[in-house]
Design an enzyme around this catalytic site. Sequence first.
Site, PDB file in Angstrom:
ATOM      1  N   ASP A  48       0.836  -1.206   0.000  1.00 42.50           N
ATOM      2  CA  ASP A  48       0.000   0.000   0.000  1.00 42.50           C
ATOM      3  C   ASP A  48       0.870   1.254   0.000  1.00 42.50           C
ATOM      4  O   ASP A  48       0.363   2.379  -0.035  1.00 42.50           O
ATOM      5  CB  ASP A  48      -1.019  -0.013   1.146  1.00 42.50           C
ATOM      6  CG  ASP A  48      -0.368  -0.023   2.519  1.00 42.50           C
ATOM      7  OD1 ASP A  48       0.874  -0.110   2.606  1.00 42.50           O
ATOM      8  OD2 ASP A  48      -1.119   0.046   3.523  1.00 42.50           O
ATOM      9  N   ASP A  87      -1.263  -6.231  -0.718  1.00 40.75           N
ATOM     10  CA  ASP A  87      -1.434  -5.594   0.588  1.00 40.75           C
ATOM     11  C   ASP A  87      -2.885  -5.166   0.769  1.00 40.75           C
ATOM     12  O   ASP A  87      -3.438  -4.459  -0.084  1.00 40.75           O
ATOM     13  CB  ASP A  87      -0.544  -4.338   0.628  1.00 40.75           C
ATOM     14  CG  ASP A  87       0.120  -4.131   1.963  1.00 40.75           C
ATOM     15  OD1 ASP A  87      -0.139  -4.917   2.892  1.00 40.75           O
ATOM     16  OD2 ASP A  87       0.916  -3.173   2.053  1.00 40.75           O
ATOM     17  N   LYS A 116      -1.409  -9.463   2.591  1.00 43.45           N
ATOM     18  CA  LYS A 116      -0.739  -9.021   3.822  1.00 43.45           C
ATOM     19  C   LYS A 116      -1.676  -8.060   4.545  1.00 43.45           C
ATOM     20  O   LYS A 116      -2.385  -7.283   3.904  1.00 43.45           O
ATOM     21  CB  LYS A 116       0.585  -8.318   3.490  1.00 43.45           C
ATOM     22  CG  LYS A 116       1.290  -7.751   4.730  1.00 43.45           C
ATOM     23  CD  LYS A 116       2.708  -7.300   4.429  1.00 43.45           C
ATOM     24  CE  LYS A 116       2.789  -5.911   3.868  1.00 43.45           C
ATOM     25  NZ  LYS A 116       2.225  -4.863   4.749  1.00 43.45           N
ATOM     26  N   GLU A 118      -1.838  -5.553   8.396  1.00 38.06           N
ATOM     27  CA  GLU A 118      -1.044  -4.984   9.484  1.00 38.06           C
ATOM     28  C   GLU A 118      -1.718  -5.219  10.834  1.00 38.06           C
ATOM     29  O   GLU A 118      -2.950  -5.161  10.924  1.00 38.06           O
ATOM     30  CB  GLU A 118      -0.875  -3.477   9.264  1.00 38.06           C
ATOM     31  CG  GLU A 118      -0.085  -3.139   8.017  1.00 38.06           C
ATOM     32  CD  GLU A 118       0.165  -1.644   7.848  1.00 38.06           C
ATOM     33  OE1 GLU A 118      -0.205  -0.853   8.767  1.00 38.06           O
ATOM     34  OE2 GLU A 118       0.711  -1.266   6.801  1.00 38.06           O
ATOM     35  N   GLU A 185       8.695  -4.223  10.855  1.00 38.46           N
ATOM     36  CA  GLU A 185       9.102  -2.912  10.327  1.00 38.46           C
ATOM     37  C   GLU A 185       9.566  -1.989  11.445  1.00 38.46           C
ATOM     38  O   GLU A 185       8.843  -1.756  12.428  1.00 38.46           O
ATOM     39  CB  GLU A 185       7.923  -2.274   9.560  1.00 38.46           C
ATOM     40  CG  GLU A 185       8.274  -0.887   9.004  1.00 38.46           C
ATOM     41  CD  GLU A 185       7.368  -0.401   7.890  1.00 38.46           C
ATOM     42  OE1 GLU A 185       6.518  -1.185   7.409  1.00 38.46           O
ATOM     43  OE2 GLU A 185       7.517   0.764   7.496  1.00 38.46           O
TER      44      GLU A 185
HETATM   45  O1  KIV Z   1       3.373  -1.321   1.710  1.00 35.01           O
HETATM   46  C1  KIV Z   1       4.566  -1.680   1.721  1.00 35.01           C
HETATM   47  O2  KIV Z   1       5.347  -1.414   0.807  1.00 35.01           O
HETATM   48  C2  KIV Z   1       5.017  -2.435   2.892  1.00 35.01           C
HETATM   49  C3  KIV Z   1       6.477  -2.698   3.013  1.00 35.01           C
HETATM   50  C4  KIV Z   1       7.192  -1.467   3.405  1.00 35.01           C
HETATM   51  C5  KIV Z   1       6.748  -3.828   3.928  1.00 35.01           C
HETATM   52  O3  KIV Z   1       4.223  -2.796   3.712  1.00 35.01           O
END
Ligand code: KIV
Length: 293
Positions: A48, A87, A116, A118, A185
């Site tokens: 994202d 994401d 993914k 968070e 992160e």
């Molecule tokens: O959105 C993204 O690019 C990320 C990475 C920084 C791990 O979550």
Amino acid sequence: MTGSRPTSAPDVVARKGSGTPLVMVTAYDAPSARVVDDAGADIILVGDTLAMVVLGYDDTLHVSIEDMAHHVGAVARAKPQALVVGDLPWMSYHVSREETVRNAATLVRAGASAVKLEGGRKRLDAVHAILDAEIPVMGHVGLTPQSIHAFGGWKVQGKTLDAARQIVDDAVALADAGCFAVVLECVPDAVARLVTDSIPVPTIGIGAGRHCDGQVLVYHDLLGLQDWLRPKFVRRYANLHADAVAAVERFAADVRDGSFPSSDETYHAADQVAETLELADSAAATARENASA
Ligand code: KIV
């Protein structure tokens, strides 16, 4: 990573303890996916960070599931060997189980083989719901950019003993729930080492030091495509912004001094056609001159 077939989430899990760190790089369109895949990365994350590095926003909170699906599709059409992870953007997995699963499925239908999200223990419901739909999930703890307002800015996380323990407990909970990997992160390296040693699936670090099972960088950061931003953890392997500016400057100079396009860069008509067109051109010029006299 696997030669003839694309990398899968189980392939990534199998890399834990193999001694060869996983390489993950973000990509947002077909050309960047081809670059990352041709370079042999194991995982392409359609992050994202799209919001910031491609769409020009100041944070990651401004992309929708439709935006993410649009860019996952572009990456997937490059047909990479690397595992494509999409994401889930802010608010796409915070409202209900049903919406969460539908949004994860949108990214899979666009071409992702995993998603993914968070957050740690707070997001276990979402993780279970997506896994129930047979979609592999990558976790992400530490400095989770979708929480910047709650964190009060872009701050390294896990600096106190209590905060470090929370991160370890979150990562363990994500792995126990079935996540196939966890991004760490911006956490101190001692925290990353403890997480890496505490979970049976790979950790992938960004600003988390070397004690992770893999590393990820944002495409635009590692290639120097945004030289106005350079966090401490970024190592830059090229200066493509500067190179691109210099190339466009050369093009502009060639246009302005008439050296572009050359004869070689031009389509020419057959002699007879060209002659007739030249005659018509000079007649048109003469007519224009007479009309303005
Ligand atoms: O959105 C993204 O690019 C990320 C990475 C920084 C791990 O979550």
